[in-house]
Design an enzyme around this catalytic site. Sequence first.
Site, PDB file in Angstrom:
ATOM      1  N   TYR A  12       0.845  -1.203   0.000  1.00  0.00           N
ATOM      2  CA  TYR A  12       0.000   0.000   0.000  1.00  0.00           C
ATOM      3  C   TYR A  12       0.873   1.243   0.000  1.00  0.00           C
ATOM      4  O   TYR A  12       1.788   1.373   0.811  1.00  0.00           O
ATOM      5  CB  TYR A  12      -0.904   0.010   1.223  1.00  0.00           C
ATOM      6  CG  TYR A  12      -1.833   1.199   1.269  1.00  0.00           C
ATOM      7  CD1 TYR A  12      -2.868   1.313   0.358  1.00  0.00           C
ATOM      8  CD2 TYR A  12      -1.663   2.215   2.203  1.00  0.00           C
ATOM      9  CE1 TYR A  12      -3.723   2.403   0.376  1.00  0.00           C
ATOM     10  CE2 TYR A  12      -2.512   3.309   2.237  1.00  0.00           C
ATOM     11  CZ  TYR A  12      -3.541   3.400   1.319  1.00  0.00           C
ATOM     12  OH  TYR A  12      -4.385   4.480   1.334  1.00  0.00           O
ATOM     13  N   HIS A  51      -4.893   5.029  -2.687  1.00  0.00           N
ATOM     14  CA  HIS A  51      -6.084   5.857  -2.860  1.00  0.00           C
ATOM     15  C   HIS A  51      -5.648   7.217  -3.375  1.00  0.00           C
ATOM     16  O   HIS A  51      -4.590   7.715  -2.997  1.00  0.00           O
ATOM     17  CB  HIS A  51      -6.816   6.043  -1.521  1.00  0.00           C
ATOM     18  CG  HIS A  51      -7.380   4.775  -0.993  1.00  0.00           C
ATOM     19  ND1 HIS A  51      -6.687   3.955  -0.129  1.00  0.00           N
ATOM     20  CD2 HIS A  51      -8.582   4.178  -1.205  1.00  0.00           C
ATOM     21  CE1 HIS A  51      -7.435   2.910   0.160  1.00  0.00           C
ATOM     22  NE2 HIS A  51      -8.591   3.020  -0.476  1.00  0.00           N
TER      23      HIS A  51
END
Length: 157
Positions: A12, A51
């Site tokens: 991530y 994101h």
Amino acid sequence: MCRRGPPTHLAYVLTLGVLDPYRKAGVGRDLIDHVVRQATSLVTCRAVYLHVIANNYSAINFYARLQFECVRRMHQFYFIPTDRKPTPGQVYYDAFLLVHYVNNGRAPFSCLRALVCVAKSVDSSLKRLVRWFSLRKLNQRTSSGGDSTIRLLSRRA
């Protein structure tokens, strides 16, 4: 759901920022390339994900150029307090979940994905069927035209 087989991992990217004087110089691309290479070197890693706020079009295009796929839009993902006038307070922003698959990783099964696969298969089959009918019709024209040409030539002789 119970998973079988070796455990899988994901990488991530929490934050990526490049200062203005260094933008468009390949710094961000090099950083993401490094993360993807690291993730690929871990045999159990299946994807790098992150994101990005939905109104950051330059970042969305940047990640698209690096083969990140948009998996989902997440409504009101970011909560950003603001003191801007005329309405100081709290502002929510949507985000996109972007994924770059590595080591044969793929998105989990979903009904939508199954529907897309079926639609592509039907589309492909219909195209083949149309081609087959077109060729068949063409062959019929050619063979009947060929016979008449031969008949015309034989009448002249």
